[in-house]
Motif scaffolding. Structure first.
Motif, PDB file in Angstrom:
ATOM      1  N   GLU A 153      47.862  39.503  42.355  1.00 24.17           N
ATOM      2  CA  GLU A 153      48.556  39.071  41.141  1.00 24.17           C
ATOM      3  C   GLU A 153      48.330  37.588  40.865  1.00 24.17           C
ATOM      4  O   GLU A 153      48.204  36.782  41.780  1.00 24.17           O
ATOM      5  N   ILE A 154      48.301  37.256  39.569  1.00 21.75           N
ATOM      6  CA  ILE A 154      48.299  35.859  39.142  1.00 21.75           C
ATOM      7  C   ILE A 154      49.759  35.469  38.946  1.00 21.75           C
ATOM      8  O   ILE A 154      50.428  35.975  38.042  1.00 21.75           O
ATOM      9  N   ARG A 155      50.218  34.569  39.788  1.00 20.42           N
ATOM     10  CA  ARG A 155      51.643  34.252  39.787  1.00 20.42           C
ATOM     11  C   ARG A 155      51.952  32.935  39.090  1.00 20.42           C
ATOM     12  O   ARG A 155      51.060  32.138  38.814  1.00 20.42           O
ATOM     13  N   ALA A 156      53.224  32.730  38.812  1.00 21.78           N
ATOM     14  CA  ALA A 156      53.656  31.592  38.008  1.00 21.78           C
ATOM     15  C   ALA A 156      53.325  30.263  38.660  1.00 21.78           C
ATOM     16  O   ALA A 156      53.016  29.285  37.971  1.00 21.78           O
ATOM     17  N   GLY A 157      53.381  30.190  40.000  1.00 20.62           N
ATOM     18  CA  GLY A 157      53.103  28.931  40.678  1.00 20.62           C
ATOM     19  C   GLY A 157      51.728  28.395  40.354  1.00 20.62           C
ATOM     20  O   GLY A 157      51.566  27.196  40.088  1.00 20.62           O
ATOM     21  N   ALA A 158      50.729  29.266  40.355  1.00 13.74           N
ATOM     22  CA  ALA A 158      49.364  28.841  40.051  1.00 13.74           C
ATOM     23  C   ALA A 158      49.253  28.360  38.612  1.00 13.74           C
ATOM     24  O   ALA A 158      48.571  27.356  38.327  1.00 13.74           O
ATOM     25  N   ILE A 159      49.918  29.047  37.699  1.00 11.41           N
ATOM     26  CA  ILE A 159      49.820  28.676  36.286  1.00 11.41           C
ATOM     27  C   ILE A 159      50.535  27.358  36.016  1.00 11.41           C
ATOM     28  O   ILE A 159      50.060  26.520  35.248  1.00 11.41           O
ATOM     29  N   ARG A 160      51.672  27.133  36.665  1.00  8.34           N
ATOM     30  CA  ARG A 160      52.365  25.851  36.501  1.00  8.34           C
ATOM     31  C   ARG A 160      51.530  24.706  37.056  1.00  8.34           C
ATOM     32  O   ARG A 160      51.486  23.615  36.471  1.00  8.34           O
ATOM     33  N   ALA A 161      50.861  24.933  38.186  1.00  7.88           N
ATOM     34  CA  ALA A 161      50.002  23.892  38.756  1.00  7.88           C
ATOM     35  C   ALA A 161      48.832  23.598  37.822  1.00  7.88           C
ATOM     36  O   ALA A 161      48.440  22.438  37.645  1.00  7.88           O
ATOM     37  N   PHE A 194      41.251  32.389  33.129  1.00  6.91           N
ATOM     38  CA  PHE A 194      42.147  33.298  33.842  1.00  6.91           C
ATOM     39  C   PHE A 194      41.425  34.629  34.026  1.00  6.91           C
ATOM     40  O   PHE A 194      41.237  35.386  33.073  1.00  6.91           O
ATOM     41  N   TYR A 195      41.000  34.900  35.252  1.00 10.95           N
ATOM     42  CA  TYR A 195      40.305  36.141  35.554  1.00 10.95           C
ATOM     43  C   TYR A 195      41.319  37.274  35.746  1.00 10.95           C
ATOM     44  O   TYR A 195      42.223  37.172  36.563  1.00 10.95           O
ATOM     45  N   VAL A 248      41.732  21.418  25.035  1.00 12.62           N
ATOM     46  CA  VAL A 248      41.664  22.350  26.158  1.00 12.62           C
ATOM     47  C   VAL A 248      41.550  23.758  25.598  1.00 12.62           C
ATOM     48  O   VAL A 248      42.322  24.157  24.718  1.00 12.62           O
ATOM     49  N   HIS A 249      40.579  24.514  26.084  1.00 15.36           N
ATOM     50  CA  HIS A 249      40.402  25.901  25.683  1.00 15.36           C
ATOM     51  C   HIS A 249      40.818  26.825  26.816  1.00 15.36           C
ATOM     52  O   HIS A 249      40.578  26.537  27.992  1.00 15.36           O
ATOM     53  N   PHE A 250      41.439  27.925  26.446  1.00 14.04           N
ATOM     54  CA  PHE A 250      41.911  28.911  27.410  1.00 14.04           C
ATOM     55  C   PHE A 250      41.097  30.190  27.223  1.00 14.04           C
ATOM     56  O   PHE A 250      41.056  30.750  26.135  1.00 14.04           O
ATOM     57  N   ILE A 251      40.446  30.627  28.298  1.00 11.64           N
ATOM     58  CA  ILE A 251      39.606  31.818  28.250  1.00 11.64           C
ATOM     59  C   ILE A 251      40.170  32.830  29.239  1.00 11.64           C
ATOM     60  O   ILE A 251      40.227  32.569  30.440  1.00 11.64           O
ATOM     61  N   LEU A 252      40.610  33.956  28.723  1.00  6.48           N
ATOM     62  CA  LEU A 252      41.189  35.005  29.551  1.00  6.48           C
ATOM     63  C   LEU A 252      40.238  36.191  29.602  1.00  6.48           C
ATOM     64  O   LEU A 252      39.551  36.486  28.618  1.00  6.48           O
ATOM     65  N   THR A 253      40.205  36.872  30.731  1.00  3.71           N
ATOM     66  CA  THR A 253      39.485  38.131  30.821  1.00  3.71           C
ATOM     67  C   THR A 253      40.478  39.222  31.192  1.00  3.71           C
ATOM     68  O   THR A 253      41.483  38.967  31.861  1.00  3.71           O
ATOM     69  N   ALA A 254      40.202  40.432  30.746  1.00  2.00           N
ATOM     70  CA  ALA A 254      41.080  41.561  31.057  1.00  2.00           C
ATOM     71  C   ALA A 254      40.307  42.848  30.888  1.00  2.00           C
ATOM     72  O   ALA A 254      39.304  42.900  30.159  1.00  2.00           O
ATOM     73  N   ASN A 255      40.760  43.903  31.569  1.00  2.00           N
ATOM     74  CA  ASN A 255      40.052  45.184  31.456  1.00  2.00           C
ATOM     75  C   ASN A 255      40.427  45.952  30.202  1.00  2.00           C
ATOM     76  O   ASN A 255      39.736  46.886  29.813  1.00  2.00           O
ATOM     77  N   SER A 256      41.529  45.580  29.556  1.00  2.00           N
ATOM     78  CA  SER A 256      41.890  46.197  28.273  1.00  2.00           C
ATOM     79  C   SER A 256      42.925  45.322  27.580  1.00  2.00           C
ATOM     80  O   SER A 256      43.708  44.633  28.244  1.00  2.00           O
TER      81      SER A 256
END
Length: 358
Positions: A136-144, A163-164, A188-196
């Motif tokens: 899981e991608i958790r909140a701690g990593a995103i806040r950092a 964000f993979y 700053v650009h945000f690039i997310l990947t997801a399976n759907s």
């Protein structure tokens, strides 16, 4: 068009060259301005979305938030890095290559729940991916990541956060990201990947421009493997098994855990096709103490069965046998995602498959 009876991750799709040290290095010439060179050109197939991204970059209208969609093994992470390289290093060169190779900074969550950023060669890009047993991608990593983005000076053309597997964000993690997307830092650009798209929180999805990629043909996949993967001894089988998914085919064809899993899945298919019930049960028993490996085995087994359906048989397995095996393996794979006894699930699957063997 490839037939799939089960909507399970990673059965059918591939669009991009999967970055691997065994592949030839990508050319990133310095001073590419005006030359028409683009790292995005290294993506195989999908000229439509690639052209749209290139046009947005050239015209200076690339949205701040991008969602790249594609099934497991599709190479969406590679695509995200290609996009970031074209965005941040329009002149190409060494830094663009390092970025595409994944030498970025990483945001991680510690055991106590706090996050921190591990500095990589590319400081302008920070990535976050699932960690821990649940991936899981958790909140701690995103806040950092957020703190790093807001508190450090910008260089070059700006910064990017990748964000993979955004579908693996916890609810708290998704809410933390949402706060950033609502008030993003400048340049700053945000690039997310997801399976759907459906797997991503709607409030996040609605703030992103979406680009969906489709599979390459099995012929293209096979040709790529023949040219760039000398260790892939059976490129036609790999292309058929993974439906043109170059990323998964490469990993299965080279040395490593996924290659071992692929060979085990092939043995499983052959035992089922030959009616060797004992061999089938013994093989499954070897995975009873390793749930992640068992899940990968069943996913790969389903890929091979799916290939048998579309090719009139594969590895000696007939389409009829494959059609009976897929729902059994799919049910077991789904069960392993919950709180169940792995040994019991595999024993039940072995018994069910044995009853349908031969």
């Amino acid at each position: 068009t490839r037939l799939s009876l089960w909507n399970l991750p990673g059965l059918c799709y591939n669009t991009f060259v999967y970055q691997n040290s065994a592949l030839p290095a990508l050319p990133f010439p310095a001073g590419r301005e005006g030359s028409g060179f683009s790292v995005l050109e290294k993506i195989i197939g999908n000229r439509g979305p690639v052209a749209s991204l290139q046009a947005a970059l050239e015209e200076g209208r690339l949205p701040h938030s991008i969602l790249i969609l594609g099934e497991k093994g599709c190479g969406t992470g590679f695509a995200a890095r290609c996009l970031a390289a074209d965005l941040l290093y329009p002149q190409g060169g060494r830094m663009a290559q390092a970025l595409v190779e994944g030498q970025t900074s990483q945001a991680v969550t510690e055991k106590d729940g706090d996050g921190r950023v591990l500095t990589g060669q590319i400081r302008e890009v920070i990535t976050a991916r699932g960690d821990g047993a649940g991936g899981e991608i958790r909140a701690g990593a995103i806040r950092a990541l957020r703190a790093e983005m807001f508190n450090t000076a910008l260089t070059g053309e700006g910064r990017a956060a990748i964000f993979y597997g955004a579908q693996n964000m916890t609810r708290a993690g998704a809410n933390a990201l949402l706060k950033i997307l609502e008030e993003p830092p400048e340049n700053v650009h945000f690039i997310l990947t997801a399976n759907s798209a459906a797997a991503v929180l709607p409030t996040i999805r609605s703030r992103c421009a979406q680009y969906t990629f489709s599979p390459v043909s099995e012929e293209e996949c096979e040709e790529y493997l023949r040219r760039h993967c000398p260790s892939c001894s059976q490129p036609a089988l790999l292309a058929a098994a993974f439906g043109g998914c170059i990323g998964r085919a490469l990993r299965a064809g080279q040395e490593g855990p996924e290659a071992q899993c692929f060979e085990a899945a092939r043995k499983m298919v052959r035992a089922l096709a030959a009616g060797r019930e004992y061999d089938l049960l013994v093989l499954l028993a070897g995975f009873e103490k390793d749930r992640p490996a068992a899940q990968q085995l069943l996913d790969t087994f389903i890929c091979l069965c799916d290939g048998a359906l579309t090719h009139g048989g594969l590895e000696g397995l007939s389409p009829e046998e494959a059609a009976r095996a897929i729902p059994l393996a799919g049910g077991a794979l789904k069960a392993l995602g919950g709180y169940v006894n792995t040994k019991l699930v595999l024993q039940n699957l072995g018994a069910a498959l044995a009853g349908n063997a031969g």
